[in-house]
Design a protein around this motif. Structure first.
Motif, PDB file in Angstrom:
ATOM      1  N   LYS A  45       0.952  -0.975  -0.107  1.00 29.53           N
ATOM      2  CA  LYS A  45      -0.247   0.083   0.438  1.00 29.53           C
ATOM      3  C   LYS A  45       0.704   1.834  -0.268  1.00 29.53           C
ATOM      4  O   LYS A  45       0.746   2.417   0.282  1.00 29.53           O
ATOM      5  N   ARG A  46       1.640   1.176   0.211  1.00 28.69           N
ATOM      6  CA  ARG A  46       3.320   2.109   0.678  1.00 28.69           C
ATOM      7  C   ARG A  46       4.662   1.463   0.546  1.00 28.69           C
ATOM      8  O   ARG A  46       4.639   0.833   0.746  1.00 28.69           O
ATOM      9  N   LEU A  47       5.058   3.254  -0.079  1.00 28.36           N
ATOM     10  CA  LEU A  47       6.413   2.558   0.100  1.00 28.36           C
ATOM     11  C   LEU A  47       7.333   3.028   1.639  1.00 28.36           C
ATOM     12  O   LEU A  47       6.628   3.871   2.284  1.00 28.36           O
ATOM     13  N   PRO A  48       8.104   2.875   2.393  1.00 19.06           N
ATOM     14  CA  PRO A  48       8.499   3.536   3.772  1.00 19.06           C
ATOM     15  C   PRO A  48       9.590   4.791   2.841  1.00 19.06           C
ATOM     16  O   PRO A  48       9.939   4.826   1.751  1.00 19.06           O
ATOM     17  N   SER A  49       9.876   5.139   4.165  1.00 20.85           N
ATOM     18  CA  SER A  49      10.045   7.080   4.223  1.00 20.85           C
ATOM     19  C   SER A  49      11.280   6.850   4.281  1.00 20.85           C
ATOM     20  O   SER A  49      12.107   5.257   4.677  1.00 20.85           O
ATOM     21  N   PHE A  50      12.846   7.377   4.014  1.00 21.19           N
ATOM     22  CA  PHE A  50      14.393   6.722   4.108  1.00 21.19           C
ATOM     23  C   PHE A  50      14.253   6.258   5.335  1.00 21.19           C
ATOM     24  O   PHE A  50      14.968   5.497   5.310  1.00 21.19           O
ATOM     25  N   ARG A  51      14.288   6.812   6.546  1.00 23.28           N
ATOM     26  CA  ARG A  51      14.323   6.595   7.606  1.00 23.28           C
ATOM     27  C   ARG A  51      14.235   5.609   7.363  1.00 23.28           C
ATOM     28  O   ARG A  51      14.445   4.497   8.357  1.00 23.28           O
ATOM     29  N   SER A  52      12.628   5.149   7.540  1.00 20.82           N
ATOM     30  CA  SER A  52      12.011   3.568   7.926  1.00 20.82           C
ATOM     31  C   SER A  52      13.093   2.247   6.625  1.00 20.82           C
ATOM     32  O   SER A  52      13.399   1.276   7.334  1.00 20.82           O
ATOM     33  N   LEU A  53      13.306   2.832   5.847  1.00 25.47           N
ATOM     34  CA  LEU A  53      14.463   2.087   4.828  1.00 25.47           C
ATOM     35  C   LEU A  53      15.163   1.568   4.689  1.00 25.47           C
ATOM     36  O   LEU A  53      15.649   0.056   5.381  1.00 25.47           O
ATOM     37  N   ILE A  54      16.497   2.495   6.090  1.00 25.96           N
ATOM     38  CA  ILE A  54      17.335   1.776   6.663  1.00 25.96           C
ATOM     39  C   ILE A  54      17.390   1.336   8.065  1.00 25.96           C
ATOM     40  O   ILE A  54      17.842   0.328   7.620  1.00 25.96           O
ATOM     41  N   ASN A  55      16.569   1.770   8.118  1.00 25.59           N
ATOM     42  CA  ASN A  55      15.794   0.716   9.436  1.00 25.59           C
ATOM     43  C   ASN A  55      15.506  -1.344   8.943  1.00 25.59           C
ATOM     44  O   ASN A  55      15.552  -1.979   9.899  1.00 25.59           O
ATOM     45  N   ILE A  56      14.540  -1.051   8.276  1.00 24.90           N
ATOM     46  CA  ILE A  56      13.817  -1.949   7.498  1.00 24.90           C
ATOM     47  C   ILE A  56      15.501  -3.047   7.373  1.00 24.90           C
ATOM     48  O   ILE A  56      15.146  -3.772   7.673  1.00 24.90           O
ATOM     49  N   ILE A  57      16.070  -2.537   6.303  1.00 27.76           N
ATOM     50  CA  ILE A  57      16.881  -3.039   5.593  1.00 27.76           C
ATOM     51  C   ILE A  57      18.153  -3.203   6.882  1.00 27.76           C
ATOM     52  O   ILE A  57      18.724  -4.633   6.400  1.00 27.76           O
ATOM     53  N   ILE A  58      18.935  -2.785   8.107  1.00 27.19           N
ATOM     54  CA  ILE A  58      19.878  -3.449   8.948  1.00 27.19           C
ATOM     55  C   ILE A  58      18.924  -3.866   9.675  1.00 27.19           C
ATOM     56  O   ILE A  58      19.415  -4.987   9.691  1.00 27.19           O
ATOM     57  N   ASN A  59      18.244  -3.654  10.336  1.00 26.06           N
ATOM     58  CA  ASN A  59      17.160  -4.264  10.748  1.00 26.06           C
ATOM     59  C   ASN A  59      16.565  -6.171  10.738  1.00 26.06           C
ATOM     60  O   ASN A  59      16.736  -7.049  12.150  1.00 26.06           O
ATOM     61  N   GLY A  60      16.269  -5.994   9.427  1.00 22.62           N
ATOM     62  CA  GLY A  60      15.245  -6.883   8.959  1.00 22.62           C
ATOM     63  C   GLY A  60      16.556  -7.734   8.404  1.00 22.62           C
ATOM     64  O   GLY A  60      16.354  -8.769   7.367  1.00 22.62           O
ATOM     65  N   ARG A  61      17.936  -6.798   8.249  1.00 22.74           N
ATOM     66  CA  ARG A  61      18.842  -8.311   7.306  1.00 22.74           C
ATOM     67  C   ARG A  61      18.232  -7.826   5.644  1.00 22.74           C
ATOM     68  O   ARG A  61      18.386  -9.253   5.541  1.00 22.74           O
ATOM     69  N   ILE A  62      17.694  -7.280   4.855  1.00 24.59           N
ATOM     70  CA  ILE A  62      17.206  -7.514   3.630  1.00 24.59           C
ATOM     71  C   ILE A  62      18.536  -7.271   2.700  1.00 24.59           C
ATOM     72  O   ILE A  62      19.228  -6.627   2.762  1.00 24.59           O
ATOM     73  N   ASP A  63      18.246  -8.266   1.946  1.00 25.24           N
ATOM     74  CA  ASP A  63      19.272  -8.741   0.845  1.00 25.24           C
ATOM     75  C   ASP A  63      18.754  -7.599  -0.168  1.00 25.24           C
ATOM     76  O   ASP A  63      18.358  -7.725  -0.970  1.00 25.24           O
ATOM     77  N   LEU A  64      19.856  -6.503  -0.273  1.00 23.00           N
ATOM     78  CA  LEU A  64      19.433  -5.444  -1.653  1.00 23.00           C
ATOM     79  C   LEU A  64      19.513  -6.075  -2.721  1.00 23.00           C
ATOM     80  O   LEU A  64      18.627  -5.763  -3.510  1.00 23.00           O
ATOM     81  N   ASN A  65      20.285  -6.761  -3.311  1.00 20.92           N
ATOM     82  CA  ASN A  65      20.220  -7.334  -4.162  1.00 20.92           C
ATOM     83  C   ASN A  65      19.268  -8.062  -5.050  1.00 20.92           C
ATOM     84  O   ASN A  65      18.890  -8.350  -6.100  1.00 20.92           O
ATOM     85  N   LEU A  66      18.510  -9.117  -3.845  1.00 25.26           N
ATOM     86  CA  LEU A  66      17.097  -9.786  -4.348  1.00 25.26           C
ATOM     87  C   LEU A  66      16.047  -8.280  -4.631  1.00 25.26           C
ATOM     88  O   LEU A  66      15.346  -9.018  -5.674  1.00 25.26           O
ATOM     89  N   PHE A  67      16.251  -7.951  -3.706  1.00 24.46           N
ATOM     90  CA  PHE A  67      15.469  -6.844  -3.990  1.00 24.46           C
ATOM     91  C   PHE A  67      15.740  -5.885  -5.327  1.00 24.46           C
ATOM     92  O   PHE A  67      14.650  -5.982  -6.103  1.00 24.46           O
ATOM     93  N   ILE A  68      16.607  -5.919  -5.507  1.00 20.81           N
ATOM     94  CA  ILE A  68      16.831  -5.400  -7.257  1.00 20.81           C
ATOM     95  C   ILE A  68      16.911  -6.111  -8.233  1.00 20.81           C
ATOM     96  O   ILE A  68      15.890  -5.992  -8.769  1.00 20.81           O
TER      97      ILE A  68
END
Length: 84
Positions: free
Chosen positions: A45-68
């Motif tokens: 329904k939405r995209l995260p703010s930049f700050r939320s995006l950083i928290n999600i990537i770091i704390n959720g250990r999101i692999d940005l390569n997979l997202f890309i």
């Protein structure tokens, strides 16, 4: 193009949450988000703010390569806004 980003980000979040074996509430807590914010993100329904995006990537250990890879497979192409 925004819909592609929302869809791919939500898919990435969902599969990462499944890998971690967490419910949405626990994943929201892990990513420093309210349960409502997280649910909206995971449901596309939405995209995260930049700050939320950083928290999600770091704390959720999101692999940005997979997202890309997901957004490229979905047909996303960067927009050239130079000179417009």
């Amino acid at each position: 193009m925004m819909n592609i980003l929302k869809k791919c980000f939500s898919k990435t979040l969902y599969f990462r949450r499944m890998e971690l074996k967490l419910n949405q509430e626990k994943m929201a807590e892990k990513c420093c988000l309210s349960p409502r914010q997280y649910t909206d993100l995971e449901n596309g329904k939405r995209l995260p703010s930049f700050r939320s995006l950083i928290n999600i990537i770091i704390n959720g250990r999101i692999d940005l390569n997979l997202f890309i890879e997901e957004i490229i497979k979905a047909g996303y192409a960067p927009e050239d806004s130079v000179g417009k």
